[in-house]
Enzyme design. Structure first.
Site, PDB file in Angstrom:
ATOM      1  N   GLU A  68       5.165   5.326   7.512  1.00 13.84           N
ATOM      2  CA  GLU A  68       3.777   5.815   7.447  1.00 13.84           C
ATOM      3  C   GLU A  68       3.435   6.601   8.718  1.00 13.84           C
ATOM      4  O   GLU A  68       2.833   7.664   8.659  1.00 13.84           O
ATOM      5  CB  GLU A  68       2.843   4.620   7.277  1.00 13.84           C
ATOM      6  N   TYR A 113      -9.753   7.604  11.424  1.00 15.82           N
ATOM      7  CA  TYR A 113      -8.974   6.396  11.686  1.00 15.82           C
ATOM      8  C   TYR A 113      -8.330   6.489  13.068  1.00 15.82           C
ATOM      9  O   TYR A 113      -8.438   5.576  13.889  1.00 15.82           O
ATOM     10  CB  TYR A 113      -7.909   6.259  10.599  1.00 15.82           C
ATOM     11  N   GLY A 156      -5.019   7.228  -3.412  1.00 17.02           N
ATOM     12  CA  GLY A 156      -6.060   7.761  -2.530  1.00 17.02           C
ATOM     13  C   GLY A 156      -7.366   6.996  -2.591  1.00 17.02           C
ATOM     14  O   GLY A 156      -8.398   7.477  -2.131  1.00 17.02           O
ATOM     15  N   ASP A 194      -1.098  -3.407   5.562  1.00 12.47           N
ATOM     16  CA  ASP A 194      -0.833  -2.988   4.180  1.00 12.47           C
ATOM     17  C   ASP A 194       0.615  -3.277   3.777  1.00 12.47           C
ATOM     18  O   ASP A 194       0.893  -3.764   2.679  1.00 12.47           O
ATOM     19  CB  ASP A 194      -1.111  -1.487   4.011  1.00 12.47           C
ATOM     20  N   SER A 219       0.384   3.898  -0.976  1.00 15.45           N
ATOM     21  CA  SER A 219       1.537   4.386  -0.217  1.00 15.45           C
ATOM     22  C   SER A 219       2.360   3.222   0.341  1.00 15.45           C
ATOM     23  O   SER A 219       3.593   3.259   0.291  1.00 15.45           O
ATOM     24  CB  SER A 219       1.123   5.349   0.890  1.00 15.45           C
TER      25      SER A 219
HETATM   26  C1  GLA Z   1      -5.876   1.122   6.521  1.00 14.63           C
HETATM   27  C2  GLA Z   1      -4.666   0.913   7.420  1.00 14.63           C
HETATM   28  C3  GLA Z   1      -4.512  -0.557   7.785  1.00 14.63           C
HETATM   29  C4  GLA Z   1      -5.818  -1.136   8.337  1.00 14.63           C
HETATM   30  C5  GLA Z   1      -7.003  -0.769   7.438  1.00 14.63           C
HETATM   31  C6  GLA Z   1      -8.331  -1.158   8.035  1.00 14.63           C
HETATM   32  O1  GLA Z   1      -5.677   0.501   5.304  1.00 14.63           O
HETATM   33  O2  GLA Z   1      -3.501   1.363   6.770  1.00 14.63           O
HETATM   34  O3  GLA Z   1      -3.453  -0.721   8.714  1.00 14.63           O
HETATM   35  O4  GLA Z   1      -6.035  -0.713   9.654  1.00 14.63           O
HETATM   36  O5  GLA Z   1      -7.044   0.612   7.152  1.00 14.63           O
HETATM   37  O6  GLA Z   1      -8.449  -2.536   8.124  1.00 14.63           O
END
Ligand code: GLA
Length: 409
Positions: free
Chosen positions: A184, A246, A146, A196, A152
């Protein structure tokens, strides 16, 4: 809100080597399962995948843009063994929880979060290929959970790699990252980009990963961490808002795309908006949408410039781009917090720091600093002092000198 009293929690910076963790998971594996339940004990496969920091390229991935993450020296480890029946037995050492369910019928709603990710990966794999039996596994990780360091994604990739090795699935690396991104989206409800999962799967030790999020072309750019280090400071601010904000940013970007498409029908994503198009028409957008678009267009330019600086080992120039990226994420994209800003300012004011910025989605989480090795101790002290002074608590601090890459042992 008054600042909370100073926490005694140590700024945990020491972590055991990956090989020590792998050895321990193997040697203690049997303790977690009832041998009487198994008719055919087979070999234990261990896989791990690291967390990541984004060096530059914030919120560009879901705009089909460019990113430059690097993995860290912490990972999620998964030890797996086939079962002779069609059951899945998993336990998480971090959460001290265990689950058991039928491979073909995972009870998603009843599973704890960590197990949903693991079951989601297996479920997605089963849509593509045959998983011939159940399996049992032990999961352990030292990526802070977190904190915005992609624990994750590391978990998803580690499970996918482990199942790939256990059942000989022969998965393609990029396809694995995509599959994990789907998990995800479908099981965590976050419409994340691909950064990620690509970083966790394809990141390489000693390198950053330059990634084109439209083509998924990658370049492993050497990250010279001999005389330099990455220092990550965790604001320890809960990221509750992160998921809803987000998805809100994504929607704002889509509005901007629809607007710019009126002037150029080739615009499919903010990646396609040129600086000239932005200059020419952007001011007619609502101010906040204009700012979001401006951040993405300029951040894509910064990533390309940053990759070039890194290829030439120009850490000073790279650091200035990190600083500019933070300003843009703070002022135009509006995803920073006062805690992250204070940490970034303290870092930038420390001699020997090349650059600093927030990393990950924002609304809490971590900053990342690129710093000369001989300035690491002073930086850590200054970050702690500043944070205690302003917010009454210590930040989590992690120094990365050697990053990990996804591995099957
Ligand atoms: C999170 C999301 C990624 C990316 C970043 C911001 O980590 O999982 O895909 O969008 O935020 O750069």
């Amino acid at each position: 809100m008054p600042p909370s009293p100073p926490q005694d929690a140590p700024s945990n910076d020491t972590t055991r080597s990956a090989s020590a963790i792998v050895d321990e998971l193997r040697s203690t594996f049997d303790e977690h399962f009832d041998p009487a339940e198994r008719s055919d004990p087979g070999a234990i496969t261990v896989a791990y995948a690291p967390g990541r920091v984004s060096l530059i390229g914030g919120h560009t991935d879901y705009n089909d843009g460019f990113v430059l993450p690097t993995t860290i020296d912490r990972a999620i480890f998964v030890a797996l063994r086939r079962r002779s029946d069609a059951m899945v037995h998993l336990c998480s050492l971090n959460m001290e929880e265990a689950v058991a369910y039928a491979l073909h019928d995972p009870p998603f709603d009843d599973l704890p979060g960590w197990a949903q990710y693991a079951a989601g990966v297996a479920q997605e794999l089963r849509q593509q290929t045959d998983i011939p039996s159940g399996f049992e596994g032990v999961i352990y990780g030292n990526v802070p959970i977190g904190a915005g360091l992609s624990s994750s994604a590391a978990l998803e990739v580690a499970v996918a790699l482990g199942l790939d090795a256990l059942f000989g699935l022969d998965l393609d690396a990029t396809a694995t990252a995509r599959l994990c991104q789907t998990v995800e989206h479908q099981y965590a409800g976050v419409e994340c980009g691909i950064m990620d999962q690509m970083a966790a799967r394809l990141g390489r030790s000693g390198h950053a990963l330059a990634l084109d999020c439209r083509t998924l072309d990658v370049e492993h750019v050497p990250l010279p961490l001999d005389d330099a280090a990455l220092v990550i400071a965790d604001s320890r601010v809960s990221r509750e808002l992160a998921d809803s904000k987000y998805n809100e940013r994504r929607a704002e970007c889509e509005k901007a795309v629809a607007f710019f498409r009126q002037f150029d029908h080739q615009v499919k994503a903010l990646r396609d908006v040129t600086p000239a198009l932005l200059e020419g028409h952007g001011a007619r957008l609502p101010d906040h949408i204009h700012r979001r678009a401006r951040h993405v267009v300029r951040e894509n330019e910064r990533v390309r410039a940053g990759v070039d600086q890194l290829r030439r080992h120009q850490l000073e120039g790279f650091g200035r781009l990190m600083d500019a990226s933070h300003r843009s994420l703070r002022d135009d994209y509006a995803v920073s917090t006062s805690e992250l800003d204070a940490l970034v300012e303290a870092a930038q004011a420390t001699p020997g720091v090349f650059g600093a910025r927030m990393t990950g989605a924002g609304f809490g989480g971590c900053i990342v600093c690129l710093v000369r090795s001989d300035a690491v101790a002073a930086l850590r002290q200054r970050l702690t002092d500043r944070y205690v002074e302003s917010f009454g608590r210590v930040p989590g601090l992690y120094t990365v000198q050697r990053n990990l890459e996804a591995t099957v042992c």
